[in-house]
Design a protein around this motif. Structure first.
Motif, mmCIF file in Angstrom:
data_model
loop_
_atom_site.group_PDB
_atom_site.id
_atom_site.type_symbol
_atom_site.label_atom_id
_atom_site.label_comp_id
_atom_site.label_asym_id
_atom_site.label_seq_id
_atom_site.Cartn_x
_atom_site.Cartn_y
_atom_site.Cartn_z
ATOM 1 N N PHE A 16 0.832 -1.197 0.000
ATOM 2 C CA PHE A 16 0.000 0.000 0.000
ATOM 3 C C PHE A 16 0.874 1.257 0.000
ATOM 4 C CE2 PHE A 16 -3.074 2.859 2.421
ATOM 5 C CZ PHE A 16 -3.779 3.202 1.285
ATOM 6 N N GLN A 17 1.922 1.263 0.803
ATOM 7 C CA GLN A 17 2.852 2.392 0.805
ATOM 8 C C GLN A 17 3.453 2.593 -0.582
ATOM 9 O OE1 GLN A 17 4.478 1.855 5.351
ATOM 10 N NE2 GLN A 17 5.972 2.251 3.800
ATOM 11 N N ARG A 18 3.835 1.503 -1.235
ATOM 12 C CA ARG A 18 4.395 1.599 -2.587
ATOM 13 C C ARG A 18 3.364 2.145 -3.576
ATOM 14 N NH1 ARG A 18 7.358 -2.767 -1.025
ATOM 15 N NH2 ARG A 18 5.876 -4.317 -1.746
ATOM 16 N N GLU A 19 2.096 1.717 -3.448
ATOM 17 C CA GLU A 19 1.036 2.229 -4.325
ATOM 18 C C GLU A 19 0.911 3.749 -4.182
ATOM 19 O OE1 GLU A 19 -2.832 0.361 -3.868
ATOM 20 O OE2 GLU A 19 -1.855 -1.571 -3.543
ATOM 21 N N ILE A 20 0.933 4.234 -2.953
ATOM 22 C CA ILE A 20 0.822 5.672 -2.710
ATOM 23 C C ILE A 20 2.031 6.381 -3.301
ATOM 24 C CG2 ILE A 20 0.735 7.475 -0.940
ATOM 25 C CD1 ILE A 20 -0.654 5.300 0.871
ATOM 26 N N LYS A 21 3.224 5.838 -3.055
ATOM 27 C CA LYS A 21 4.456 6.424 -3.590
ATOM 28 C C LYS A 21 4.387 6.500 -5.116
ATOM 29 C CE LYS A 21 8.965 5.184 -4.850
ATOM 30 N NZ LYS A 21 9.547 4.055 -5.420
ATOM 31 N N ALA A 29 5.437 13.483 -12.052
ATOM 32 C CA ALA A 29 6.470 12.871 -12.901
ATOM 33 C C ALA A 29 7.374 13.893 -13.561
ATOM 34 C CB ALA A 29 5.824 11.976 -13.958
ATOM 35 N N ASP A 30 6.829 15.030 -13.939
ATOM 36 C CA ASP A 30 7.633 16.039 -14.633
ATOM 37 C C ASP A 30 8.444 16.914 -13.675
ATOM 38 O OD1 ASP A 30 5.231 17.106 -13.672
ATOM 39 O OD2 ASP A 30 5.175 18.674 -15.195
ATOM 40 N N LYS A 31 8.234 16.726 -12.356
ATOM 41 C CA LYS A 31 8.913 17.587 -11.384
ATOM 42 C C LYS A 31 9.817 16.834 -10.409
ATOM 43 C CE LYS A 31 5.264 21.030 -11.498
ATOM 44 N NZ LYS A 31 4.044 20.521 -12.052
ATOM 45 N N LEU A 32 9.638 15.525 -10.296
ATOM 46 C CA LEU A 32 10.426 14.736 -9.342
ATOM 47 C C LEU A 32 11.248 13.677 -10.061
ATOM 48 C CD1 LEU A 32 7.851 14.143 -6.458
ATOM 49 C CD2 LEU A 32 9.683 15.841 -6.555
ATOM 50 N N GLU A 33 12.298 13.269 -9.401
ATOM 51 C CA GLU A 33 13.159 12.199 -9.914
ATOM 52 C C GLU A 33 12.984 10.957 -9.048
ATOM 53 O OE1 GLU A 33 17.165 13.649 -9.976
ATOM 54 O OE2 GLU A 33 16.626 15.435 -11.115
ATOM 55 N N ASP A 36 13.035 10.637 -5.011
ATOM 56 C CA ASP A 36 12.531 11.799 -4.278
ATOM 57 C C ASP A 36 11.463 11.409 -3.262
ATOM 58 O OD1 ASP A 36 14.099 13.932 -5.182
ATOM 59 O OD2 ASP A 36 12.851 14.246 -6.951
ATOM 60 N N ILE A 37 10.793 10.294 -3.499
ATOM 61 C CA ILE A 37 9.828 9.750 -2.537
ATOM 62 C C ILE A 37 10.208 8.296 -2.299
ATOM 63 C CG2 ILE A 37 7.414 9.230 -2.031
ATOM 64 C CD1 ILE A 37 6.629 11.433 -3.996
ATOM 65 N N LEU A 51 10.308 11.971 2.106
ATOM 66 C CA LEU A 51 10.289 12.929 1.005
ATOM 67 C C LEU A 51 11.571 13.739 0.946
ATOM 68 C CD1 LEU A 51 6.709 14.347 1.710
ATOM 69 C CD2 LEU A 51 7.310 12.465 0.177
ATOM 70 N N SER A 52 12.106 13.890 -0.255
ATOM 71 C CA SER A 52 13.252 14.767 -0.470
ATOM 72 C C SER A 52 12.771 16.216 -0.309
ATOM 73 C CB SER A 52 13.812 14.566 -1.878
ATOM 74 O OG SER A 52 12.913 15.109 -2.831
ATOM 75 N N PRO A 53 13.687 17.180 -0.189
ATOM 76 C CA PRO A 53 13.267 18.586 -0.135
ATOM 77 C C PRO A 53 12.418 18.988 -1.349
ATOM 78 C CG PRO A 53 15.520 18.398 0.624
ATOM 79 C CD PRO A 53 15.120 17.038 0.092
#
Length: 114
Positions: A16-21, A29-33, A36-37, A51-53
């Protein structure tokens, strides 16, 4: 029918945690690498998603994820609040078998989104 063992319950929680991530990574997708989570290790204290900064700027929530049939909403909310901080507001995401996930937040935080 699968056995309801501690191992199977932890596996459901981790999935469930992975689903949320993954849903958050898709949303941003266009803002994180990748990385980052991160999903926390089961049994680890603190937030269920790390969470990364960069991720904190886009998603300022301290997530408590609960994948269980037995509902203990107030206890879970207290846990979410305990894991939040001045930068990240508490957010509870819960799911039961064959039901859609639900999000719980304070009324104040909800009103601030409007």
């Amino acid at each position: 029918m699968a056995a309801n063992t501690p191992r199977s319950r932890k596996s459901k929680g981790a999935n469930f945690q992975r689903e949320i991530k993954e849903a958050l990574m898709e949303k941003f997708a266009d803002k994180l690498e990748e990385g980052d989570i991160k999903s926390a290790v089961m049994g680890e204290s603190g937030m269920d998603l790390q969470l990364s900064p960069a991720a904190q700027k886009l998603f300022p929530w301290a997530v408590e994820a609960k994948r269980t049939e037995k509902v203990s909403l107030r206890a879970w909310w207290k846990q979410a609040r305990a894991n939040s901080n001045e930068k990240l507001k508490p957010l509870l995401i819960t799911k039961q078998n064959r039901e859609e996930p639900l999000v719980v937040m304070s009324l104040n935080d909800f009103l601030n989104l409007l």
